[in-house]
Design an enzyme around this catalytic site. Structure first.
Site, PDB file in Angstrom:
ATOM      1  CG  HIS A 288       3.608   0.316   3.117  1.00 29.94           C
ATOM      2  ND1 HIS A 288       2.878   0.804   2.055  1.00 29.94           N
ATOM      3  CD2 HIS A 288       3.532   1.261   4.084  1.00 29.94           C
ATOM      4  CE1 HIS A 288       2.397   2.001   2.357  1.00 29.94           C
ATOM      5  NE2 HIS A 288       2.783   2.298   3.582  1.00 29.94           N
TER       6      HIS A 288
ATOM      7  CG  HIS B 282      10.937  -5.404  -0.441  1.00 22.51           C
ATOM      8  ND1 HIS B 282      10.189  -4.251  -0.425  1.00 22.51           N
ATOM      9  CD2 HIS B 282      11.951  -5.228   0.447  1.00 22.51           C
ATOM     10  CE1 HIS B 282      10.733  -3.396   0.429  1.00 22.51           C
ATOM     11  NE2 HIS B 282      11.809  -3.963   0.972  1.00 22.51           N
TER      12      HIS B 282
ATOM     13  CB  THR C 181       9.722   2.629   1.595  1.00 19.96           C
ATOM     14  OG1 THR C 181      10.451   2.679   2.836  1.00 19.96           O
ATOM     15  CG2 THR C 181       9.519   1.180   1.184  1.00 19.96           C
TER      16      THR C 181
END
Length: 303
Positions: free
Chosen positions: A86, A115, A222
């Site tokens: 991820h 991110h 998340t």
């Protein structure tokens, strides 16, 4: 330079569904995108979710948001960098803590991750007045009294995350060279490598004023989206050049697609107050005001 939050982003993001329960994209039946994360974990549909859009004119000045006290942030260490499917995540094997800044306890650093968007496009999780930076760094801490992250997550303020934006710069940030070079060794999901000779100070103190920041109560970004996070989002971005930013988009999800768009869309604030330190938000306004006065004064002498 800030990147505007753009509607063009979604069509550019590649699908990344692999059979996992959740993903960042609008996915098929094998995994659920952000709009369906509450199907994966009900907490993702609660009222104190993160990230959020920080509207600077609606923030509230809090004089208790004093400078932080960092311990161990200057210590150089070797650690494991992992592509977890991820994002890219780095564990913190040393004792590094943060206190002050109206935190109710001393928090110890556990890991950091990032991110990002699509090849340098908008990719931060938090936004400022609707604008989105290319990337965002999260340094995750838990209260020093806990030995397990699971225990800290059962405490409404058990986790403290420090968030830092990145902006594109014309020059390379040499302090990130070892970090971005190590990305070549974790291209595939579950790949890991040893990241050598890094410190937390090296990541965050390259530029800017560490006293300008925002504070609010939120959640993990998340699943399971646990609402146990005291968020601190720093105002001043860290510079990286375009090549360094794009290096993150070369990583791959579990199904082999390029790892892009690894951010959760902003969530409703639901009446939460966002506080600002004394230097945050207003500093740029003061500079703008002074610039306007100086400009006007100069023009008056030309007439």
């Amino acid at each position: 330079m800030r990147c505007l939050l753009s509607a063009y982003l979604l069509p550019l993001i590649l699908h990344s569904c692999t059979g996992a329960d959740w993903c960042y994209k609008v996915c098929d039946s094998h995994c659920k995108g952000p709009d369906r994360w509450s199907d994966v974990n009900a907490d993702c549909g609660k009222n104190r979710q993160s990230p959020i859009n920080i509207v600077t004119k609606k923030t509230k000045l809090d004089e208790r948001l004093t400078p932080f006290k960092f311990s161990g942030y200057q210590e150089v260490f070797d650690s494991t960098m992992k592509n977890n499917g991820h994002t890219v995540q780095v564990s913190i094997p040393i004792k590094a803590t943060v206190s002050g800044g109206n935190l109710e306890d001393t928090y110890k650093a556990v890991q950091f991750h990032l991110h990002w968007g699509v090849n340098g496009g908008p990719g931060s999780e938090h936004t400022i007045d609707g604008e989105q930076y290319p990337m965002e760094l999260h340094i995750v801490h838990m209260k020093q009294r806990y030995n397990r992250l699971e225990d800290a997550l059962n405490d409404p303020s058990g986790i403290a995350v420090l968030g830092f934006f990145y902006e594109e710069s014309s020059s390379s940030n040499r302090k990130y060279d070892l970090f971005t070079h190590a990305l070549r060794n974790v291209q595939n999901a579950n790949g890991n490598t040893t990241l050598r000779k890094i410190s937390l100070n090296q990541l965050i103190l390259s530029e800017g004023n560490m006293t300008n920041y925002y504070r609010y109560e939120g959640s993990l970004t998340t699943p399971g989206c646990t609402e146990a996070v005291v968020w601190t989002v720093f105002e001043n971005p860290i510079p990286l050049n375009s090549e360094q930013i794009r290096a993150f988009s070369t990583l791959k999800f579990k199904n082999g697609d390029s790892m892009m768009g690894t951010f959760r869309p902003v969530q409703p604030r639901n009446g939460r107050v966002v506080y600002r330190s004394s230097g945050a938000a207003i500093f740029s306004s003061v500079v703008l005001l002074l610039t306007s006065i100086i400009t006007a004064f100069g023009l008056s002498h030309l007439n």
